[in-house]
Write a protein that holds these residues in place. Structure first.
Motif, PDB file in Angstrom:
ATOM      1  N   ARG A 247     -25.355 -10.368  -6.323  1.00 46.19           N
ATOM      2  CA  ARG A 247     -23.701  -9.885  -6.997  1.00 46.19           C
ATOM      3  C   ARG A 247     -24.139  -9.479  -8.048  1.00 46.19           C
ATOM      4  N   LEU A 248     -24.905 -10.778  -8.815  1.00 53.40           N
ATOM      5  CA  LEU A 248     -25.505 -10.147 -10.175  1.00 53.40           C
ATOM      6  C   LEU A 248     -26.322  -9.066 -10.471  1.00 53.40           C
ATOM      7  N   LYS A 249     -26.858  -8.401  -9.471  1.00 57.72           N
ATOM      8  CA  LYS A 249     -27.255  -7.389  -9.660  1.00 57.72           C
ATOM      9  C   LYS A 249     -26.087  -6.506  -9.220  1.00 57.72           C
ATOM     10  N   ARG A 250     -25.705  -5.843  -8.589  1.00 56.20           N
ATOM     11  CA  ARG A 250     -24.152  -5.155  -8.606  1.00 56.20           C
ATOM     12  C   ARG A 250     -23.398  -5.381  -9.651  1.00 56.20           C
ATOM     13  N   ILE A 251     -23.374  -6.107 -10.082  1.00 54.79           N
ATOM     14  CA  ILE A 251     -22.623  -6.215 -11.401  1.00 54.79           C
ATOM     15  C   ILE A 251     -23.347  -5.039 -13.107  1.00 54.79           C
ATOM     16  N   ASN A 252     -23.821  -5.750 -12.917  1.00 52.26           N
ATOM     17  CA  ASN A 252     -24.960  -5.471 -14.044  1.00 52.26           C
ATOM     18  C   ASN A 252     -25.010  -3.539 -14.025  1.00 52.26           C
ATOM     19  N   GLU A 253     -25.321  -3.055 -12.340  1.00 48.94           N
ATOM     20  CA  GLU A 253     -25.313  -1.812 -11.865  1.00 48.94           C
ATOM     21  C   GLU A 253     -23.468  -1.261 -12.494  1.00 48.94           C
ATOM     22  N   ALA A 254     -22.919  -1.643 -11.557  1.00 50.77           N
ATOM     23  CA  ALA A 254     -20.913  -0.847 -11.950  1.00 50.77           C
ATOM     24  C   ALA A 254     -21.496  -1.154 -13.915  1.00 50.77           C
ATOM     25  N   GLY A 256     -23.552  -1.346 -16.069  1.00 50.62           N
ATOM     26  CA  GLY A 256     -24.315   0.290 -16.522  1.00 50.62           C
ATOM     27  C   GLY A 256     -24.266   1.476 -16.324  1.00 50.62           C
ATOM     28  N   ASP A 257     -23.209   1.909 -14.962  1.00 50.39           N
ATOM     29  CA  ASP A 257     -22.302   3.094 -14.435  1.00 50.39           C
ATOM     30  C   ASP A 257     -21.057   3.180 -15.237  1.00 50.39           C
ATOM     31  N   ILE A 258     -20.377   2.216 -15.533  1.00 51.28           N
ATOM     32  CA  ILE A 258     -19.185   1.660 -16.498  1.00 51.28           C
ATOM     33  C   ILE A 258     -19.364   3.059 -17.774  1.00 51.28           C
ATOM     34  N   ALA A 259     -20.354   1.695 -18.467  1.00 56.11           N
ATOM     35  CA  ALA A 259     -20.987   2.153 -19.836  1.00 56.11           C
ATOM     36  C   ALA A 259     -21.366   3.965 -19.781  1.00 56.11           C
ATOM     37  N   ARG A 260     -22.091   4.354 -18.836  1.00 50.89           N
ATOM     38  CA  ARG A 260     -23.402   5.835 -19.243  1.00 50.89           C
ATOM     39  C   ARG A 260     -21.900   6.449 -19.238  1.00 50.89           C
ATOM     40  N   PHE A 261     -20.480   6.150 -17.970  1.00 51.34           N
ATOM     41  CA  PHE A 261     -19.135   6.979 -17.600  1.00 51.34           C
ATOM     42  C   PHE A 261     -18.901   7.441 -19.196  1.00 51.34           C
ATOM     43  N   ASN A 262     -18.476   5.662 -19.597  1.00 45.42           N
ATOM     44  CA  ASN A 262     -17.881   6.306 -20.945  1.00 45.42           C
ATOM     45  C   ASN A 262     -18.736   7.144 -22.163  1.00 45.42           C
ATOM     46  N   ALA A 263     -20.013   6.312 -22.473  1.00 39.29           N
ATOM     47  CA  ALA A 263     -21.045   7.533 -23.305  1.00 39.29           C
ATOM     48  C   ALA A 263     -20.515   8.949 -22.243  1.00 39.29           C
ATOM     49  N   VAL A 264     -20.870   9.508 -21.378  1.00 34.71           N
ATOM     50  CA  VAL A 264     -20.632  10.751 -21.755  1.00 34.71           C
ATOM     51  C   VAL A 264     -18.905  11.608 -21.293  1.00 34.71           C
ATOM     52  N   LEU A 265     -18.214  10.387 -21.029  1.00 33.98           N
ATOM     53  CA  LEU A 265     -16.727  10.936 -21.387  1.00 33.98           C
ATOM     54  C   LEU A 265     -16.042  10.411 -22.756  1.00 33.98           C
ATOM     55  N   ALA A 266     -17.233   9.927 -23.987  1.00 40.58           N
ATOM     56  CA  ALA A 266     -17.062   9.969 -25.469  1.00 40.58           C
ATOM     57  C   ALA A 266     -17.469  11.501 -25.890  1.00 40.58           C
ATOM     58  N   GLU A 267     -18.654  11.670 -25.273  1.00 43.17           N
ATOM     59  CA  GLU A 267     -19.060  13.259 -25.952  1.00 43.17           C
ATOM     60  C   GLU A 267     -18.752  14.402 -25.181  1.00 43.17           C
ATOM     61  N   TYR A 268     -18.264  13.969 -23.927  1.00 45.39           N
ATOM     62  CA  TYR A 268     -17.452  15.186 -23.365  1.00 45.39           C
ATOM     63  C   TYR A 268     -15.480  15.514 -23.969  1.00 45.39           C
ATOM     64  N   LEU A 269     -15.340  14.425 -24.665  1.00 46.74           N
ATOM     65  CA  LEU A 269     -14.401  14.866 -25.303  1.00 46.74           C
ATOM     66  C   LEU A 269     -14.491  15.571 -27.114  1.00 46.74           C
ATOM     67  N   LYS A 270     -15.497  14.634 -27.062  1.00 50.29           N
ATOM     68  CA  LYS A 270     -16.325  16.108 -28.101  1.00 50.29           C
ATOM     69  C   LYS A 270     -16.316  17.088 -28.167  1.00 50.29           C
ATOM     70  N   ALA A 271     -16.749  17.880 -27.094  1.00 47.00           N
ATOM     71  CA  ALA A 271     -17.097  19.146 -27.051  1.00 47.00           C
ATOM     72  C   ALA A 271     -17.084  19.378 -25.717  1.00 47.00           C
ATOM     73  N   PRO A 272     -15.873  19.652 -24.972  1.00 47.12           N
ATOM     74  CA  PRO A 272     -16.014  19.835 -23.484  1.00 47.12           C
ATOM     75  C   PRO A 272     -16.829  20.706 -23.083  1.00 47.12           C
TER      76      PRO A 272
END
Length: 322
Positions: A247-254, A256-272
């Motif tokens: 459970r802890l592994k899946r929560i940490n992976e999720a 992490g994926d959310i943080a990575r997606f949010n980082a990509v989204l932030a960069e995408y909004l700057k220069a789509p």
């Protein structure tokens, strides 16, 4: 001349008698008290004092009487049996058969043998408060034991209730000894052999063996039950820990994926446009290495020549060779 017929001097006879009297007085005035005892001194029958161990003097010719009382020695009384070679006359029972026969609380009969160990705690009370203190203590012990045994069933007396009987009998004997001012301290009450009467002893032994077999089977079943339960509990705890870890592994992976997606989204909004192109190129980097044949088509070319899949033919030829 006969010497016996000669008269002795009167002064010599008196002197000899006086010497004999002085020797007898000195002999009767000296006495020794052992190291494990004390002496209770009576003068003309009245209690005078208590004397410690050692060599002492007293008034001669019976005016002072010293009674030795063992206060540091542990004495005992046996009921229902007699130890061979016993030096204490009060230790051995007078009628062993009658002392052992007792009626239990369920109206059965049991033959009870026991030992009472005691010490003399107060020599004055021991000698003067109770007449025949040893016999009185024996009567008190027998009365208490009959009362305690009479409150229990024959099974309790013979099997599981021995320790309780010893503890309760000791407390009651000490209470009665204190009440009667016997001057003794009960150290221990120990049960020895406890048997049913002779005519029913064989049947009782069979019942006792059956009960022991029953207890053995119950203990074996409990041991097996405890082993299975502990093993199951161990496996349960292990699986719970594994599930918690997963459970802890899946929560940490999720997360992490959310943080990575949010980082990509932030960069995408700057220069789509730039981000879209970078994602496209990264996807091609992951997909293209897994392709064996690649056909690149130019959008400006109007006609497409048929191309042979030469790589597939080469692999088929290699597999056909022996």
């Amino acid at each position: 001349m006969d010497l016996q017929s000669l008269p002795l001097p009167r002064g010599g006879i008196l002197g000899a008698l006086l010497l004999l009297l002085l020797a007898a007085g000195a002999w009767s005035a000296l006495y020794t008290v052992p190291s494990d005892s004390v002496a209770v001194v009576q003068r003309f029958g009245k209690y005078l004092k208590e004397v410690k161990p050692g060599l002492h003097f007293r008034l001669p010719f019976g005016m002072d009487v010293a009674t030795i009382v063992p206060v540091k020695r542990q004495l005992k009384q046996e009921f229902g049996f007699a130890t061979p070679g016993a030096t204490n006359p009060y230790q051995i029972p007078q009628e062993p058969g009658k002392e052992t026969q007792m009626v239990t609380g369920d109206l059965n009969t049991a033959l009870v043998e026991w030992v009472v160990q005691y010490r003399v705690s107060d020599p004055e009370k021991f000698l003067f408060r109770v007449r025949e203190p040893h016999e009185t203590l024996r009567a008190v012990s027998e009365s208490v034991m009959r009362e305690v045994v009479g409150d229990r069933t024959v099974d309790e007396v013979i099997t599981i209730g021995r320790q309780e009987i010893e503890v309760e009998a000791l407390a009651r004997m000490q209470a009665l000894s204190t009440k009667y001012e016997m001057g003794v301290s009960i150290d221990q009450v120990q049960l020895k052999n406890i048997n049913p009467p002779g005519p029913v002893q064989a049947s009782f032994n069979e019942v006792n063996q059956s009960q022991q077999a029953q207890e053995k089977l119950i203990n074996e079943a409990r041991r097996g039950y405890n082993q299975v339960i502990r093993l199951a509990e161990g496996e349960k705890d292990q699986r719970i820990r594994e599930a918690e870890g997963y459970r802890l592994k899946r929560i940490n992976e999720a997360e992490g994926d959310i943080a990575r997606f949010n980082a990509v989204l932030a960069e995408y909004l700057k220069a789509p446009e730039v981000t879209r192109r970078r994602i496209y190129l990264e996807a091609l980097q992951q997909v293209l290495p897994g392709l064996r044949s690649k056909i690149i088509v130019d959008d400006q070319v109007r006609g497409i020549l048929p191309l042979l899949n030469l790589d597939v033919q080469k692999e088929a030829q290699k597999e056909a060779q022996p």
